[in-house]
Design a protein around this motif. Structure first.
Motif, PDB file in Angstrom:
ATOM      1  N   GLU A  96      -4.640  -1.163   5.415  1.00  0.00           N
ATOM      2  CA  GLU A  96      -5.017  -0.665   4.094  1.00  0.00           C
ATOM      3  C   GLU A  96      -5.518  -1.816   3.233  1.00  0.00           C
ATOM      4  N   CYS A 156       0.843  -1.188   0.000  1.00  0.00           N
ATOM      5  CA  CYS A 156       0.000   0.000   0.000  1.00  0.00           C
ATOM      6  C   CYS A 156       0.881   1.242   0.000  1.00  0.00           C
ATOM      7  N   CYS A 200       3.479  -5.038   4.642  1.00  0.00           N
ATOM      8  CA  CYS A 200       2.119  -4.673   4.297  1.00  0.00           C
ATOM      9  C   CYS A 200       1.171  -5.888   4.365  1.00  0.00           C
ATOM     10  N   CYS A 223       2.657   2.056   3.460  1.00  0.00           N
ATOM     11  CA  CYS A 223       3.797   1.180   3.758  1.00  0.00           C
ATOM     12  C   CYS A 223       4.974   1.501   2.842  1.00  0.00           C
ATOM     13  N   LYS A 245      -3.456  -2.942  -1.847  1.00  0.00           N
ATOM     14  CA  LYS A 245      -2.074  -3.344  -1.565  1.00  0.00           C
ATOM     15  C   LYS A 245      -1.128  -3.108  -2.738  1.00  0.00           C
ATOM     16  N   CYS A 288      -1.146  -4.283   8.638  1.00  0.00           N
ATOM     17  CA  CYS A 288      -1.485  -3.098   7.870  1.00  0.00           C
ATOM     18  C   CYS A 288      -2.958  -3.177   7.515  1.00  0.00           C
TER      19      CYS A 288
HETATM   20 ZN   LIG Z   1       0.376  -1.455   3.882  1.00  0.00          ZN
END
Ligand SMILES: [Zn+2]
Ligand SMILES: [Zn+2]
Length: 510
Positions: A401, A370, A385, A373, A404, A399
């Motif tokens: 998010e 992401c 990530c 990261c 990715k 992570c």
């Molecule tokens: Zn990430």
């Protein structure tokens, strides 16, 4: 304690001891690769590697002018960095040379840490690049992968060199003509040098370290016998000889100057009334940009445009070997690249347009993490990530998010706002500059103009100011003159006949 040995390249030289001359040398692909690599070096890199003592025309003065000129005169801070540390368009290949000559960092990635919220991440490899939000970009950890990922040619198991195909032996003459070794070539060289008894030639194996290779680069720009010069440690000449020959060549090449697009650069020249010399030209930012842009042009493109006249040395021989004797012995993709070296994306400028040097397309890459990261961990930890984060106590274990991937897109470090044309390095406006005969560029001021006049020790009554409209062929000539003489403006802007008359006149006095 283990010491890291500096890499060296082996070269076998054949020396005529009586004449104190290296006649030719034999080498494997490593040395030939390094020599061809010279052609990919931007002129600014060459000046930097040679410690601003390249002694090639006015290039040192031009480089120092960029250094001294305050950042405010450039469109962005990155513009100045780009001219002082131009990135080699063939950096990926040149990195694989056994002795790496160009140490410019081209795989660093700078991004804006403030701009979030989209998956397209603008980046630049130029330190000091500014994001379109106005914030300076910061470097992410690690380095980006090379174009086309798989580390190409000189990889394990391959016999190929960086530019050279297979594992051939080459013969290199003192003036850098390169050809595959063969008995007939050796015999013809012995004939040429009138060697009656081959056993009289001394064979010496020498090891070339980075320093020595940089020394050869310098000699190749200014002398016709770099190997002899290196082997016998001959002092390098500082002279300006060859200008007359240069003058001749200038004036009958004017016609084939390509398209006749008017360039409309008006400058005013302060010169002596007798046309003996130009003290300086008062010019606008457009003219300065053309001159500075020369630092981003690869050496090979210069030879391509100007042939023999682009250098007092022998790099033109190196260049013609590519399409001649070495043809078929280079990896096909390298053949065309070496014959027409390309610029790194966004390094194009007025000078590259005039010299018709192409630019590579901007680099794009999809990174498997992401956005957040990537900005935090860069290329050094792509796995965080997707998994547990035990390293960073400030984040949750995983992570959060959902997207990715991050699309890295190279941005133009010259114009982050993407509005104005992305070509010029120098801020275009009403600022005036003065450019001396040896291409020392500085902002126009009374102090600087008076200094140039008093240093020239010429009476005011002997001076005259002339307005000139510089044409495109004249710009071509000035750029060429910049490479070979320290009187770039006089050589091009003063009538050649007068220079000759003066020469004969002063000669006749004795
Ligand atoms: Zn990430
Ligand atoms: Zn930003």
């Amino acid at each position: 304690m283990a010491t890291t040995d500096e890499p060296t390249i082996e070269l076998k030289v054949f020396v005529d001891k009586e004449k104190s001359r290296v006649l030719f040398a034999e080498s494997g692909k490593e040395f030939v690769d390094v020599l061809f690599g010279f052609l990919t070096l931007p002129l600014g890199t060459i000046v930097r590697l040679l410690g601003k003592e390249s002694q090639a025309g006015c290039l040192d003065e031009l480089y120092k002018s960029v250094e001294r000129l305050p950042t405010g005169f450039f469109r962005t801070e990155a513009c100045k960095t780009m001219l002082l540390n131009p990135i080699n368009g063939a950096a990926k290949l040149c990195c694989q040379l056994k002795v790496r000559v160009d140490d410019t960092k081209h795989r660093e990635v700078y991004v804006c840490t403030s701009c979030y919220g989209h998956a397209n991440c603008a980046y630049s490899s130029v330190p000091g690049a500014v994001c379109k939000c106005g914030k300076s970009m910061t470097r992410v950890p690690g380095e980006r992968a090379e174009y086309g990922s798989t580390s190409s040619a000189a990889g394990a198991g391959s016999e190929d060199g960086v530019f050279v195909k297979g594992d051939t032996k080459f013969i290199i003459t003192d003036d850098f003509k390169v050809a595959p070794a063969s008995t007939s070539l050796m015999l013809s060289l012995l004939d040429k040098f009138e060697v009656q008894d081959p056993s009289s030639l001394e064979q010496k194996t020498i090891q070339l370290s980075l320093d020595k290779i940089i020394g050869l680069l310098k000699r190749s720009l200014t002398s016709k016998d770099p190997l002899t010069g290196h082997y016998f440690n001959v002092a390098m000449a500082h002279d300006d000889t060859g200008i007359d020959m240069f003058h001749e060549s200038l004036h009958h090449e004017q016609d084939n100057g390509g398209e006749h697009t008017p360039i409309n650069l008006s400058i005013s020249v302060l010169q002596t009334k007798n046309n003996a010399s130009v003290l300086y030209a008062e010019v606008g930012a457009d003219f300065v940009d053309l001159l500075f842009g020369l630092l981003s042009i690869p050496l090979g493109s210069i030879v391509k445009s100007y042939g023999k006249c682009g250098s007092k040395g022998c790099v033109d021989n190196l260049y013609s070997s590519i399409g001649g004797s070495v043809k078929g012995f280079l990896r096909p993709e390298c053949q065309s690249f070496l014959q027409s070296p390309k610029l790194t994306p966004f390094f194009g400028c007025g000078a590259s347009k005039i010299l018709q040097v192409e630019e590579l397309s901007p680099y794009k890459e999809e990174i498997g993490t992401c956005f957040k990261c990537f900005k935090t961990y860069g290329f050094s930890n792509l796995t965080y990530c997707h998994g547990n984060n035990y390293r960073n106590p400030y984040y949750l274990a995983n992570c959060i998010e959902t997207v990715k991937t991050t699309n890295l897109c190279e941005m133009d470090p010259k114009s982050p706002k993407e509005c104005a044309n992305g070509e010029a390095y120098v801020k275009q406006g009403h600022q005036k500059f003065i450019v001396t005969d040896d291409l020392h560029v500085l902002p126009l001021s009374l102090v600087s103009t008076l200094q140039v006049i008093s240093e020239a020790k010429i009476q005011k009554r002997d001076l005259v100011e002339k307005e000139l409209a510089v044409t495109k062929p004249q710009v071509m000539e000035i750029l060429k003159a910049a490479l070979v003489t320290r009187k770039a403006l006089s050589t091009v802007l003063l009538p050649p006949m007068n220079m000759k008359k003066l020469y004969h006149h002063s000669f006749g006095l004795y």
